[in-house]
Design a protein around this motif. Structure first.
Motif, PDB file in Angstrom:
ATOM      1  N   GLN A 133      -0.387   5.982  -5.771  1.00 15.29           N
ATOM      2  CA  GLN A 133      -1.530   6.027  -4.857  1.00 15.29           C
ATOM      3  C   GLN A 133      -2.800   5.487  -5.505  1.00 15.29           C
ATOM      4  OE1 GLN A 133      -1.540   9.746  -2.323  1.00 15.29           O
ATOM      5  NE2 GLN A 133      -0.131  10.471  -3.886  1.00 15.29           N
ATOM      6  N   SER A 186       3.750   9.402   1.199  1.00 12.98           N
ATOM      7  CA  SER A 186       2.818   8.699   2.077  1.00 12.98           C
ATOM      8  C   SER A 186       2.688   9.351   3.439  1.00 12.98           C
ATOM      9  CB  SER A 186       3.279   7.251   2.275  1.00 12.98           C
ATOM     10  OG  SER A 186       4.460   7.194   3.061  1.00 12.98           O
ATOM     11  N   SER A 205       0.846  -1.187   0.000  1.00  6.83           N
ATOM     12  CA  SER A 205       0.000   0.000   0.000  1.00  6.83           C
ATOM     13  C   SER A 205       0.881   1.237   0.000  1.00  6.83           C
ATOM     14  CB  SER A 205      -0.928   0.022   1.220  1.00  6.83           C
ATOM     15  OG  SER A 205      -0.222   0.415   2.382  1.00  6.83           O
ATOM     16  N   THR A 206       0.282   2.356  -0.365  1.00  5.45           N
ATOM     17  CA  THR A 206       1.022   3.623  -0.376  1.00  5.45           C
ATOM     18  C   THR A 206       1.460   4.003   1.028  1.00  5.45           C
ATOM     19  OG1 THR A 206      -0.190   4.356  -2.338  1.00  5.45           O
ATOM     20  CG2 THR A 206       0.877   6.064  -1.017  1.00  5.45           C
ATOM     21  N   LYS A 207       0.675   3.643   2.018  1.00  6.81           N
ATOM     22  CA  LYS A 207       0.983   4.020   3.401  1.00  6.81           C
ATOM     23  C   LYS A 207       2.050   3.145   4.045  1.00  6.81           C
ATOM     24  CE  LYS A 207      -1.575   7.599   4.572  1.00  6.81           C
ATOM     25  NZ  LYS A 207      -0.932   8.838   5.040  1.00  6.81           N
ATOM     26  N   ASN A 262      -2.878  -1.649  -2.551  1.00  4.47           N
ATOM     27  CA  ASN A 262      -3.969  -0.694  -2.288  1.00  4.47           C
ATOM     28  C   ASN A 262      -5.347  -1.274  -2.631  1.00  4.47           C
ATOM     29  OD1 ASN A 262      -2.355   1.507  -1.358  1.00  4.47           O
ATOM     30  ND2 ASN A 262      -1.868   2.066  -3.457  1.00  4.47           N
TER      31      ASN A 262
END
Length: 454
Positions: A397, A451, A154-156, A194
């Protein structure tokens, strides 16, 4: 409200332009089924699904008859099973028992697919996550309706490269486990970055933990409708081209909104989202590739393909957002090879390669989808392809995914047959230079700088 002019237009789109509601997907939370006893867990899961979804198929059929709108699939998405089975399942074989229960429940209520045999491991894996992932080849080999997914980035959080490495091995093992059917099991396995919580489309559907106890999500598709509309603006400027796509996407999404509202009311289940995705089928005139060619390409894969796809994807989303307050899921344009006759023709013509498809995924909804590759392709090479696609999703993202099918016993120039909506696919060449040392590194690729937003 939908007026009579829209009804007339919709009837025309259904009759001659392949408009359909691709799926009504009933999301069912299984969190309240969790139990440390495997037998009791399976009983609760079966009971919850067969009770909650008992009227799904019949309600879908009633809506079809009353409104004249084809609803191709009725499906179920569930809470990721790695979360549900953690307390009871101590081995991969234990998870396979849950897969059999899910398959039995799906057969009982009459749906064609049930998605959510899944694990969310974008940062790290629990033992339960790992056991579920390792069970996937056997689970997909012994069931008919199960769809599986693994979110590895994921982007985070970045990309969990340990999960990416394992995913490559699992894709290869799933291909071996179903080699008697052209490695069909891999067509029901998606690796995500994501992943959205509310995706109604298989094979990547699951019900996220942020969702209600039950929810109705609808997936609408209309490549044929968009292509027909674009035929009327040949030679016109980009402004007219974009306006035409937006207006058409608006009309298609309105159909989904209507069906979603009716299904929600009749089933007594909250409405979640409408996912407007131009999802092709093997049928003639139902191709995303043909839309791109109508925009002005000689063949998909020619210079300009990525720009044309970016334009299409953006206008589809803009039109959809105007038609419903709750557009979600993936929404945009899918580019699966096996399910799109235009894509298959482009591969045969030599204009479309794996590398060009990867470039196209930077601007479309999903990723490398339903691509058949030589069965001899190594697990590390498959992991490398997955890692590349996950990086595109992480940095941009956006949701990206990989559904590769290494067809055991077949090579470039041959064809894999999957049947039904899954279609058939030419075996595409893969870069044969290795990436073993890269994939062999342990740990994760850190999240990108953008992020850090709080």
């Amino acid at each position: 409200m939908i007026n009579m002019y829209e009804v007339s237009e919709t009837n025309k789109m259904i009759e001659s332009e392949n408009l359909d509601v691709r799926t009504i997907t009933l999301g069912i939370s299984l969190l309240d089924c969790i139990d440390s006893d495997l037998k009791e867990l399976n009983r609760k899961i079966y009971e919850k699904i067969t009770t909650t979804a008992k009227d799904l198929v019949s309600v879908g059929q009633d809506i079809e008859k009353e409104f004249g709108i084809p609803i191709v699939n009725k499906r179920i998405s569930i809470t990721p099973i790695a979360l549900v089975g953690g307390a009871a399942c101590k081995t991969p074989e234990d998870f396979v028992e849950i897969a059999k229960t899910l398959d039995k429940a799906a057969e009982e209520v009459g749906v064609n697919f049930i998605g959510g045999y899944s694990a969310l491991v974008s940062k790290a894996m629990t033992k339960s996550d790992e056991n579920l992932i390792r069970s996937i080849p056997q689970a997909l080999a012994v069931t008919e309706r199960i769809c599986s997914s693994v979110n590895v980035g994921s982007t985070k959080t970045g990309i969990n490269m340990d999960a990416v490495r394992l995913s490559g091995e699992i894709v290869k093992a799933t291909a071996e486990a179903t080699k008697d059917r052209d490695s069909l099991g891999c067509a029901k396995l998606v690796i995500f970055c994501n992943a959205p919580d509310d995706n109604p489309f298989m094979a990547g559907a699951f019900l996220g933990v942020t969702e209600a106890d039950a929810v109705i999500n609808v997936g609408v598709s209309g490549p044929g409708v968009v292509k027909k509309a674009l035929e009327k603006v040949r030679g016109k400027g980009f402004e007219e081209l974009c306006e035409t796509i937006k207006k058409t996407a608006f009309k298609v999404t309105r159909v989904g909104q209507l069906v979603a509202g009716e299904a929600s009311q009749r089933l007594g289940v909250p409405f979640g989202i409408v996912d407007l995705s131009l999802a092709p089928t093997p049928d003639v005139g139902d191709s995303v590739a043909e839309i791109l060619e109508e925009i002005g390409l000689e063949r998909v894969g020619a210079p300009g393909t990525t720009a044309a796809l970016a334009l299409l994807n953006d206008q589809v989303k803009k039109g959809g957002v105007m038609a419903s307050s709750y557009v979600g899921g993936l929404s945009g344009a899918f580019i699966p090879v096996s399910e799109d006759q235009g894509m298959i023709d482009a591969v045969h013509a030599g204009s479309l390669t794996l590398e060009k498809l990867e470039a196209m995924t930077c601007v479309c909804s999903v990723g490398l989808d339903m691509i058949a590759i030589p069965g001899k392709t190594s697990a590390s090479t498959i992991s490398g392809i997955i890692a590349d696609e996950m990086a595109i999703g992480m940095v941009n993202q956006k949701t990206t995914a990989v559904r590769l099918i290494p067809v055991i016993g077949k090579d470039v120039g041959e064809t894999a047959q999957f049947g039904g909506l899954l279609g058939y696919a030419p075996i595409m060449p893969v870069n044969e230079f290795g990436c073993d040392a890269f994939i062999g590194r342990k740990g994760r690729i850190p999240a990108p700088i953008h992020s850090f937003k709080n």
